[in-house]
Design a protein around this motif. Structure first.
Motif, PDB file in Angstrom:
ATOM      1  N   ASP A 160       0.643  -5.755  -0.517  1.00  0.00           N
ATOM      2  CA  ASP A 160       2.059  -5.698  -1.476  1.00  0.00           C
ATOM      3  C   ASP A 160       2.467  -4.309  -1.606  1.00  0.00           C
ATOM      4  OD1 ASP A 160       3.733  -6.115  -3.181  1.00  0.00           O
ATOM      5  OD2 ASP A 160       2.637  -7.344  -4.599  1.00  0.00           O
ATOM      6  N   VAL A 161       3.614  -3.963  -1.275  1.00  0.00           N
ATOM      7  CA  VAL A 161       4.097  -2.685  -1.435  1.00  0.00           C
ATOM      8  C   VAL A 161       5.541  -2.745  -2.336  1.00  0.00           C
ATOM      9  CG1 VAL A 161       3.047  -1.559   0.353  1.00  0.00           C
ATOM     10  CG2 VAL A 161       5.415  -2.474   0.573  1.00  0.00           C
ATOM     11  N   SER A 162       5.535  -3.877  -3.309  1.00  0.00           N
ATOM     12  CA  SER A 162       6.852  -4.218  -3.794  1.00  0.00           C
ATOM     13  C   SER A 162       6.881  -4.470  -5.333  1.00  0.00           C
ATOM     14  CB  SER A 162       7.607  -5.437  -3.275  1.00  0.00           C
ATOM     15  OG  SER A 162       7.874  -5.434  -1.876  1.00  0.00           O
ATOM     16  N   ARG A 163       5.556  -4.996  -5.789  1.00  0.00           N
ATOM     17  CA  ARG A 163       5.576  -5.316  -7.179  1.00  0.00           C
ATOM     18  C   ARG A 163       5.056  -4.196  -8.236  1.00  0.00           C
ATOM     19  NH1 ARG A 163       3.165 -11.429  -5.916  1.00  0.00           N
ATOM     20  NH2 ARG A 163       4.875 -12.039  -4.719  1.00  0.00           N
ATOM     21  N   GLY A 164       5.437  -2.974  -7.837  1.00  0.00           N
ATOM     22  CA  GLY A 164       5.424  -1.713  -8.725  1.00  0.00           C
ATOM     23  C   GLY A 164       4.922  -0.810  -8.113  1.00  0.00           C
ATOM     24  N   ARG A 165       3.994  -0.801  -7.047  1.00  0.00           N
ATOM     25  CA  ARG A 165       3.356   0.302  -6.320  1.00  0.00           C
ATOM     26  C   ARG A 165       3.997   0.389  -4.957  1.00  0.00           C
ATOM     27  NH1 ARG A 165      -1.519   3.187  -7.314  1.00  0.00           N
ATOM     28  NH2 ARG A 165      -2.149   1.838  -8.978  1.00  0.00           N
ATOM     29  N   VAL A 166       4.617   1.646  -4.616  1.00  0.00           N
ATOM     30  CA  VAL A 166       5.031   1.818  -3.173  1.00  0.00           C
ATOM     31  C   VAL A 166       3.774   2.997  -2.710  1.00  0.00           C
ATOM     32  CG1 VAL A 166       6.725   2.626  -1.503  1.00  0.00           C
ATOM     33  CG2 VAL A 166       7.235   1.097  -3.504  1.00  0.00           C
ATOM     34  N   PRO A 167       3.120   2.519  -2.007  1.00  0.00           N
ATOM     35  CA  PRO A 167       2.199   3.730  -1.242  1.00  0.00           C
ATOM     36  C   PRO A 167       2.751   4.853  -0.667  1.00  0.00           C
ATOM     37  CG  PRO A 167       1.224   1.609  -1.002  1.00  0.00           C
ATOM     38  CD  PRO A 167       2.723   1.525  -1.416  1.00  0.00           C
ATOM     39  N   THR A 168       2.282   6.124  -0.568  1.00  0.00           N
ATOM     40  CA  THR A 168       2.590   7.122   0.264  1.00  0.00           C
ATOM     41  C   THR A 168       2.356   6.792   1.562  1.00  0.00           C
ATOM     42  OG1 THR A 168       0.736   8.475   0.103  1.00  0.00           O
ATOM     43  CG2 THR A 168       2.022   8.882  -1.542  1.00  0.00           C
ATOM     44  N   LEU A 169       3.264   7.287   2.414  1.00  0.00           N
ATOM     45  CA  LEU A 169       2.758   7.255   4.062  1.00  0.00           C
ATOM     46  C   LEU A 169       1.249   7.469   4.353  1.00  0.00           C
ATOM     47  CD1 LEU A 169       4.042   6.101   6.444  1.00  0.00           C
ATOM     48  CD2 LEU A 169       5.029   8.261   7.165  1.00  0.00           C
ATOM     49  N   GLU A 205      17.219   1.512  -5.436  1.00  0.00           N
ATOM     50  CA  GLU A 205      17.609   2.857  -6.034  1.00  0.00           C
ATOM     51  C   GLU A 205      16.888   3.251  -7.029  1.00  0.00           C
ATOM     52  OE1 GLU A 205      21.849   2.747  -6.572  1.00  0.00           O
ATOM     53  OE2 GLU A 205      22.260   3.503  -4.408  1.00  0.00           O
ATOM     54  N   GLY A 206      16.136   4.448  -7.195  1.00  0.00           N
ATOM     55  CA  GLY A 206      15.213   5.049  -8.246  1.00  0.00           C
ATOM     56  C   GLY A 206      13.945   4.321  -8.164  1.00  0.00           C
ATOM     57  N   LYS A 207      13.487   3.693  -6.955  1.00  0.00           N
ATOM     58  CA  LYS A 207      12.181   3.045  -6.770  1.00  0.00           C
ATOM     59  C   LYS A 207      11.283   3.424  -5.548  1.00  0.00           C
ATOM     60  CE  LYS A 207      13.914  -0.952  -9.542  1.00  0.00           C
ATOM     61  NZ  LYS A 207      15.177  -1.804  -9.469  1.00  0.00           N
ATOM     62  N   ASP A 208      11.759   4.566  -5.075  1.00  0.00           N
ATOM     63  CA  ASP A 208      11.126   5.194  -3.902  1.00  0.00           C
ATOM     64  C   ASP A 208      10.709   4.169  -2.793  1.00  0.00           C
ATOM     65  OD1 ASP A 208      11.083   7.575  -5.228  1.00  0.00           O
ATOM     66  OD2 ASP A 208       9.356   7.155  -6.343  1.00  0.00           O
ATOM     67  N   GLY A 437       0.244  -7.209  -6.389  1.00  0.00           N
ATOM     68  CA  GLY A 437       0.229  -6.192  -7.298  1.00  0.00           C
ATOM     69  C   GLY A 437       1.151  -6.858  -8.515  1.00  0.00           C
ATOM     70  N   ASP A 438       0.803  -8.127  -8.868  1.00  0.00           N
ATOM     71  CA  ASP A 438       1.548  -8.775 -10.054  1.00  0.00           C
ATOM     72  C   ASP A 438       1.354  -8.052 -11.225  1.00  0.00           C
ATOM     73  OD1 ASP A 438       1.455 -10.577  -7.765  1.00  0.00           O
ATOM     74  OD2 ASP A 438       0.710 -12.210  -8.855  1.00  0.00           O
ATOM     75  N   TYR A 439       2.368  -8.068 -12.059  1.00  0.00           N
ATOM     76  CA  TYR A 439       2.346  -7.528 -13.406  1.00  0.00           C
ATOM     77  C   TYR A 439       2.345  -5.892 -12.985  1.00  0.00           C
ATOM     78  CZ  TYR A 439       1.727 -11.967 -15.526  1.00  0.00           C
ATOM     79  OH  TYR A 439       1.797 -13.418 -15.860  1.00  0.00           O
ATOM     80  N   GLY A 440       2.969  -5.270 -12.142  1.00  0.00           N
ATOM     81  CA  GLY A 440       3.040  -3.913 -11.989  1.00  0.00           C
ATOM     82  C   GLY A 440       2.139  -3.215 -11.177  1.00  0.00           C
ATOM     83  N   HIS A 441       1.203  -4.008 -10.755  1.00  0.00           N
ATOM     84  CA  HIS A 441       0.211  -3.390  -9.582  1.00  0.00           C
ATOM     85  C   HIS A 441      -0.494  -2.224 -10.354  1.00  0.00           C
ATOM     86  CE1 HIS A 441      -0.501  -3.100  -4.989  1.00  0.00           C
ATOM     87  NE2 HIS A 441      -1.342  -2.724  -5.713  1.00  0.00           N
ATOM     88  N   SER A 638       7.613   5.359  -7.666  1.00  0.00           N
ATOM     89  CA  SER A 638       8.102   3.808  -7.586  1.00  0.00           C
ATOM     90  C   SER A 638       8.346   3.067  -9.044  1.00  0.00           C
ATOM     91  CB  SER A 638       6.950   2.989  -6.842  1.00  0.00           C
ATOM     92  OG  SER A 638       5.879   3.547  -6.808  1.00  0.00           O
ATOM     93  N   GLN A 639       7.602   2.339  -9.396  1.00  0.00           N
ATOM     94  CA  GLN A 639       7.908   1.557 -10.603  1.00  0.00           C
ATOM     95  C   GLN A 639       6.715   1.639 -11.765  1.00  0.00           C
ATOM     96  OE1 GLN A 639       9.696  -2.061  -8.326  1.00  0.00           O
ATOM     97  NE2 GLN A 639      10.343  -2.162 -10.528  1.00  0.00           N
ATOM     98  N   ILE A 640       6.068   2.880 -11.853  1.00  0.00           N
ATOM     99  CA  ILE A 640       5.286   3.104 -12.655  1.00  0.00           C
ATOM    100  C   ILE A 640       5.588   2.939 -14.178  1.00  0.00           C
ATOM    101  CG2 ILE A 640       5.078   5.454 -12.659  1.00  0.00           C
ATOM    102  CD1 ILE A 640       2.125   5.798 -13.065  1.00  0.00           C
TER     103      ILE A 640
END
Length: 660
Positions: A160-169, A205-208, A437-441, A638-640
């Protein structure tokens, strides 16, 4: 040598060993023979990368300076080798009699060390086994012969790279390296809104988000390590962020909800596209065509799970005419047909077809059904049903990390080992591990690794294994813990969460913006319409958790002890992260007790505290500052901020005397 002392994940199917030891010399050569058929660039890159992996492991783990010979693209089969020459050689050979993905590894006291396979995938698997042996035994290897192949053909992960946390490459590449070491061959990055489609810019936008360049680079990185990067895109349900935008909310089942503020819980409920809107199929097909063009893989996971809203809003009239199952089938079938006409093989989650078995007769037979079940006693009947329906099947266990500070590894092991056993029993195509990553990861990615290793072990092995043995191996290979206690300690935190992250989110979100009960949250909690006020709902919520909350003091004592023991393992960032997340859970446990006192379910005299509510709020803020630093070591911003909102709301209530 006792084979149980060999630290390997997954453990080989067949191994013969002696009491001899092979001492590797300081210098040697890694040779690839019989690979004259490897002529295309992709396969050449994979073979070269695998040889370099082995070379780097010899250097990093054993301090040896071995070289790799140039890959002989056109060299004919060499029939024999001089044993004197071979003493310093690791030879990679081809043998067409070995099963696909299988390999043979031979480590004699003298002469060549050989890895033999019929394919590059098998060669890769053998190299990973040898690498693990070098990691554990350095330059003194046990003498043995291994003949090995997997029980399940596909061994994959949905991440999951959507529900709060987008990992770095960089983190994603490190994850791919770990998956390669454990012989995974399939990876999906689960996307809802966090890919930078020009058409959905308002959602990301704004969510990396991940970019096309990120995907292309990662696709090549995976290929070089024998892993197929498979696109995964929410295409029916779980489209919350996209359907909240001014441009695309018209495609949702409930476009009237677009003005509601963000909610972790509503995100998991109201997210279904309206299949009857004339633009829906065209819009999703366009995204699939655009996204699939970035991947070498011709598979594509379109999701299709948990379509809770279907038939309840904009498509209600059509649902009354033909029924929700047929409405589901119409849309998914049209989408899959479009994909198959363009050379793609669709993967669809199986929960809706299993809920409505008539769908198993309505969906195209070229679909692969991903059968998820995260219970500790998952359904054998569901796996059997999909098998008997004639669809290709992937069994999908879960990591049991989401909605939590600390993972539930005992539950994870039970779920994974059982699901994989069903997969073998009912001849599934493979296993697709899931990590959400439910509830913000809030869960840290380093604590998902044990579950990934469990799945690697259980999907490869054809025989029962025990959790304790695998835990020791994970501690050593993944966390570099010489005491081999890290995963045991992490497992022992299960059951010590008196008040969980999910509890903290649900307690807040039960109150709607107008100080009334949020009916969506009430529905999730199983509360009926008889609950008429927020105070009544919150009282019931805490009452249902009171037995657990009252154990906060003894649980925190145990958590403190586990944190101290973690510090003694000297596993670097893993131990410091464990201490950080344990501290976070200790704070949550105390918060739950404070709330229970506020709800008059616990006498204030029972609350033994050394700090005021204001000081406790400072402690939460201090913890979150450290957590944020750790977050940014592995993930984009991302969405921290959505996590911060929950904790800051509690801090404000504490400082305002709300819980006094």
């Amino acid at each position: 040598m006792n084979t149980r002392l060999l630290t390997l994940i997954p453990y080989p199917q067949h191994i013969k060993y002696t009491d001899d030891t092979r001492v590797l010399t300081e210098c040697g050569v890694i040779k690839a023979h019989d690979f004259h058929h490897v002529t295309d660039d992709d396969r050449h890159l994979m073979l070269e990368t695998l040889m370099l992996q082995l070379q780097e492991t010899l250097s990093d783990s054993a301090g040896l300076s071995w070289s790799c010979t140039p890959i002989p693209l056109q060299q004919p089969l060499r029939q024999s080798y001089d044993l004197t020459e071979g003493i310093n050689h690791i030879v990679l050979r081809m043998d067409t009699t070995i099963t696909d993905q299988g390999y043979a590894l031979h480590i004699p006291p003298h002469g060549e060390i050989t890895i033999t396979a019929s394919s590059l995938s098998g060669l890769r698997n053998g190299i990973q086994t040898l690498r693990q042996l070098i990691m554990m035994h350095r330059n003194e290897l046990p003498c043995l012969s291994i003949n090995d192949s997997p029980a399940l053909k596909t061994r994959g992960l949905t991440y999951d790279v959507s529900r709060g946390r987008v990992p770095t490459l960089a983190y994603l590449k490190g994850l791919v390296d770990t998956l390669c070491l454990y012989k995974y061959n399939h990876l999906e990055l689960y996307i809802e809104h966090t890919f930078a489609f020009p058409e959905t810019h308002e959602a990301w936008e704004g969510k990396d988000p991940l970019s096309a360049e990120d995907i292309s680079e990662l696709d090549t990185y995976c290929l070089a390590r024998g892993i197929e990067l498979v696109p995964a895109l929410a295409s029916f349900g779980h489209m919350y962020e996209v359907l909240r935008t001014s441009q695309w909310n018209k495609l949702g089942e409930h476009p009237e909800l677009v003005t509601r503020k963000f909610s972790f819980i509503e995100r998991m409920i109201h997210h279904t596209i309206n299949p009857t809107h004339e633009e829906s199929l065209r819009f999703i097909s366009m995204l699939i065509d655009e996204y699939s063009s970035l991947f070498r893989s011709r598979q594509f996971n379109i999701g299709g799970d948990e379509t809770f809203d279907l038939g309840t809003g904009a498509s209600a009239e059509r649902a009354k005419e033909i029924g929700i199952p047929r409405l589901y089938a119409e849309y998914v079938s049209q989408l899959c047909t479009h994909m198959m006409e363009n050379g793609l093989s669709p993967i669809v989650y199986a929960d809706i077809p299993l809920k409505h078995p008539e769908l198993l007769e309505l969906l195209p037979k070229g679909v692969t059904l991903a059968n998820w079940d995260y219970r500790i006693d998952p359904s054998e009947e569901n796996v059997s049903t999909v098998r008997n329906s004639g669809y290709t099947q992937l069994v999908c266990p879960g990591a049991h990390t989401w909605n939590r500070m600390l993972p539930a590894l005992h539950d994870s092991w039970s779920n994974i080992s059982t699901m994989c056993s069903y997969g073998r029993m009912y001849e599934a195509q493979g296993m697709l591990m899931t990590d959400w990553g439910d509830y913000g990861h809030i869960n840290d990615p380093v604590f998902s690794l044990p579950s990934f290793a469990y799945a690697a072990e259980c999907s490869w092995s054809g025989r029962p294994v025990d959790k304790a043995t695998v835990d020791s191996a994970i501690s050593a290979l993944t966390y570099h813990d010489v005491s081999q206690q890290s995963v045991f300690l992490l497992s022992s935190t299960q059951g010590l969460q008196s008040f969980s992250w999910a509890d903290a989110v649900q307690y807040l979100e039960i109150e709607d913006t107008n100080a009334t009960v949020n009916r969506d949250v009430a529905w999730v909690l199983g509360y009926d319409d008889a609950i008429s006020s927020v105070s009544e709902a919150r009282y019931r919520f805490i009452s249902e958790r009171l037995d657990s909350i009252q154990k906060y003091a003894e649980n925190n004592v145990q958590l403190h002890d586990i944190a101290e023991r973690f510090l003694q393992t000297d596993t670097g960032s893993a131990s410091s992260t464990a201490v950080l997340m344990i501290h976070g859970q200790i704070l949550l446990n105390e918060l739950g007790f404070i709330i229970a006192s506020h709800e008059n379910l616990i006498s204030p005299s029972q609350l033994e505290r050394n700090k005021s509510d204001s000081s406790f709020a400072d402690a939460i803020r201090s913890w979150f500052h450290s957590y944020s630093q750790r977050w940014h070591e592995t993930s984009r911003h991302s969405q921290i901020d959505d996590l911060a909102y929950i904790l800051h709301t509690y801090c404000q209530k504490l400082e305002e005397g709300y819980f006094a």
